[in-house]
Design an enzyme around this catalytic site. Sequence first.
Site, mmCIF file in Angstrom:
data_model
loop_
_atom_site.group_PDB
_atom_site.id
_atom_site.type_symbol
_atom_site.label_atom_id
_atom_site.label_comp_id
_atom_site.label_asym_id
_atom_site.label_seq_id
_atom_site.Cartn_x
_atom_site.Cartn_y
_atom_site.Cartn_z
ATOM 1 N N PRO A 135 0.837 -1.195 0.000
ATOM 2 C CA PRO A 135 0.000 0.000 0.000
ATOM 3 C C PRO A 135 0.876 1.252 0.000
ATOM 4 O O PRO A 135 1.913 1.273 0.679
ATOM 5 C CB PRO A 135 -0.771 -0.099 1.322
ATOM 6 C CG PRO A 135 -0.409 -1.401 1.942
ATOM 7 C CD PRO A 135 0.800 -1.910 1.281
ATOM 8 N N HIS A 136 0.459 2.232 -0.789
ATOM 9 C CA HIS A 136 1.216 3.495 -0.815
ATOM 10 C C HIS A 136 0.305 4.588 -1.342
ATOM 11 O O HIS A 136 -0.617 4.312 -2.126
ATOM 12 C CB HIS A 136 2.446 3.355 -1.694
ATOM 13 C CG HIS A 136 2.127 2.908 -3.096
ATOM 14 N ND1 HIS A 136 2.202 1.569 -3.463
ATOM 15 C CD2 HIS A 136 1.703 3.579 -4.178
ATOM 16 C CE1 HIS A 136 1.839 1.467 -4.748
ATOM 17 N NE2 HIS A 136 1.530 2.670 -5.191
ATOM 18 N N PRO A 137 0.528 5.824 -0.930
ATOM 19 C CA PRO A 137 -0.272 6.929 -1.479
ATOM 20 C C PRO A 137 0.264 7.328 -2.850
ATOM 21 O O PRO A 137 1.422 7.048 -3.175
ATOM 22 C CB PRO A 137 -0.062 8.043 -0.468
ATOM 23 C CG PRO A 137 1.274 7.765 0.127
ATOM 24 C CD PRO A 137 1.462 6.284 0.096
#
Lengths: 224, 276, 575
Positions: A135-137
């Site tokens: 997960p990452h922005p």
Amino acid sequence: MQYSVFELSKHLGVVPDTIERWVRQGKLPVSRTGKNYQFRISELKKWAATHNICLNLSDEDPAEKKRESIISLSSAVKNGGIYFDIIGDDVTSVLRACIKKMSIIHDDFKKDLFDRLVEREQALSTGIGNGIAIPHPREQLSYLNDPAVSIFFLADPVDYNALDHQPVSVLFFILCPALKMHLQLLSALSFCLRDAQFKRFLNARPDPHQLIEKIEILQTANPI
Amino acid sequence: MNYKLLHIFRNTPFGRETFLQSLYFCKTINAFPLAYIPRSDKFLLYFSNDAVQVDLDHSYLTSPDTAKSNAEKLFEEMGTKPMFYEPKNFTASSLPDISTNFDYLCCPRSVSDMSSKIGLGHIGPRVRRIIKHATFPVLITSPVFKPWKSISVFFGGSKNALTALTLGLKIALASGLPLDIYTLLEKQDEAYYRELIEKEGLDEPVTQLSRQWFFYEKAHFDTMLYDVPHNSLIVLGAYGHGIIKDLLLGSKMEQIQSTVMNNLLITGPHCSMSLQ
Amino acid sequence: MSTLKKGYSILYQWLFHRDDRLLLIIAGSVAGICSGLAAVALRLSLQTVLEWLHPFRHYGWAFVLPAVGALLSSLYLEKIAREGAGHGVPEVIYAVSRYGGLLRFRSSYSRLISSFLTIGSGGSAGPEAPVVMSGSAIGSNIAKFLSLNERQRITLVGCGTAGAIASIFNAPIAGLVFAIEVILGEWKFVNIIPIAIAAVAGAEVSQAIIPEQVIFNHQTFQVGLLDILPSLCLALVTALVSVVFTKTLQQSGKIARTSSFPLWVRAVFGGCIVGTIGIFMPVVLGEGYHFIQEMISGTFSLGVFITFVAVFAKIFATAMTLGWGGSGGIFAPCLVIGSLTGIVFHKFLLILLPSVGCAREGAYALLGMTGIISGVMQAPLTGIFLIVEITGGYEMTLPLIVVSSISSTMSHYIEPASFYFKDLIERGQFLRPGTDARILSDLNISELIETRYTKVSGNMVFREFIEIIKTSRQNFFPVIDDRTNEYKGMVKISAIRKYVLDPGMYDMIFLSQIMDTEVMTVSLENDLQEVLEIMDINGMETIPVVEHDRFVGMISKTRILDLYRRELIVQTSAH
């Protein structure tokens, strides 16, 4: 303060030959001591101003400046921390639980980070298969000083809408203050995850020190 | 680095000896020889502060039709790819400008005089003028082709001598041949010279590359000249310090060139050298 | 003692180093005086020898005199002074534009002697070019002595030139204008002041030594508006004559060069022909100042037809002298031809329209001179200022401008390069400051080249290469031979992209199989003009530089633009 031919050639972005020719042709203000040429900064500045020529007086080489600092995956993992036994039964609850544990993010920004991660998951799942999600922005995080990779081991595998539809048990959060680092970390991480031995090692829920050691070994084998 | 040597080819037996010497020099230090076959009896060398006209005598224009093939034959004999220099610019139709963008220039002891004088060690006035203005070292060959097996640097402590020493080290490095340094103690003692090269940062390469450093008392100048191996390349700086010496090549230099028949590699006052 | 020395060095720094104007003015006036002296010396010796030879002119064998002169002159130049041929001015321009005005010391006297031999014996040539040559060589050698830089040296060359012309015509402004318009080709105020002072110094020298022999006495002419129309027609005539003159000169030189005779035979042949013409028409002989004086003052006594023939006889004689081995310039012949043309024109005018109240014959002689100078040398300002200074007044300015502008435009239309520049333009060596050709010739390949390239071996497996390009920013990889270090070819990343993306190829091929061996290369010997041509023809953005089979570096258009712009700024700044 004075410059030599070689120093001046760096500041003007030309080769020493050109400087020597300009001196010979009488186009540069110069003072001579024996065979060596010396250039006074005050005179050079005046000369550059009247000629509209860029005189880069800082000591750094402009070509060198562009080369960004390389960050290693292991140091990012040290920044981000490794956490075990996260409880949750769907994507959002897992993410919320993870963020809550994360010490690197100040409490004021946890809500913002959560929103961004959820938005990213809705666009396209970050579950890359084999029980792993990254997960990452999408945008860089202004409230972060150093890049961080946080590793979370889930208590029970969760359905993460992964590409191979397998439940996910390990999450790698990539949080970066700049997008360039993000690419570097992602590339380093994906190299590690391609390693079959490393995958098996992950499934055994290793001790944090061992994990960081392993990552260090792998990244020296594949320098960016 | 690609070092280049310019040789002005003379299509005579004497010219052949000089040319073989040039080729041998280039082969030993891994440089590229370029032959210039003159088509008119004069050419101009434009240095940064002087234009030197070199007048050649007629022997340089002997049988121009065989010159190129003869030169090529010599090139092949030494196993080098033939390369020729063609002047691009002309000051006047019969006056080509020769580029001064070379690393070495080969000169016989005299460009325009009869070769009979050369046996006496005479260095012609134009050769002197070239040395005086050249930004590159000038190779002055022995009258007969003679391979050299070592390098001898005459080091007198002047600025030119330091250039010569640097050049000698460079050649030793490129050729792998042993290097000897010869110093005549005039006013200072041994320690002074050792300190001098230390100050210039040459002490380390000197210890690494040189075989021996000989010191001679002032009175034993002739002994020193005799002690220099007959088959070595002598590297030395022209011009001492002082106005009167500037008019000539420097008194020591005069004596050396008229006594020793070895190949000489001379650095003039405008030469600059670095070990890189 | 040491304080004295220190004080001196501070004074020297303050006076000369910080601002070289004072230095240039002092050195320039010295150059002006020296070249003025050279001009005076040549003038005086020519005068003497012409007077001395005058009684012999009436003998039948006198036709060999110019032959002997030309023979001695050509032998002197070739065997003793060993100068290359050429009449001087193009050589000075060439030295100024390519080598910062470096001239040989021998040039400061050799042309004086050779032109003295040619002109003194009766050859049809001018003493100006030799004097300009020696003046500029004097200036150049003064600069060499003071170890000045190129800009300062060029100024001193201009000073020498201006002093020479100013001294020979006693016309300082003409000297200044000639030096700047013809020799230097750039109007910069740092040049103008020293050159002007040198010109005045040169003129003063000639006035101080030979005041009674100033070539052209000041004359005043009444020139009215009525003369404008005739001067228009005269301008067309002079344009035509100057083209004929230039062409004849070139043709004669060409024929002489292609003939297989040795130099001295040519000189004798040319001299004999000039001598023969001279017996019937003495006006063609020598530099002709005496006749010019007669024509201006209106005491020239030949008839219309003879004068008309004289124009072409002079053209032919000059061509035979200069083209076949004599030494000298074309300035004085231009003046003679111009004044002859002017007089013929005036005489025709009087025959056709006897009642028109136009100016005197002398005025037309002057207009004719301007016309020819502007036409042949395409230096209109020199023509105008020379005549203005000769007449000492501004009455003639309007017709002068008309004649000179029309004549130079017309002859430029027919013959685009002036006589002085033609040779240089043909060789591609006409490099005026601030022009494209000059910048390209100043920028060296070695200054443009980027050498920081990772080289790869031809025996490298593709997989290994993939690892290299992962960490490299290079778009081109020169492939060299492992053993000999020879350059083999070039791997261009953009051209091998599809193999890079295909892991199946990684272990299948060596670099020597995918490199491009057809890439055009240049060497350090090439000049930038040629390099750009090759790049344009092949549509290349970057080109490898290979010297003796060794890869040296790459030249890219981006880098060229960067340096080109800087060079342009540095060259054209008023500084």
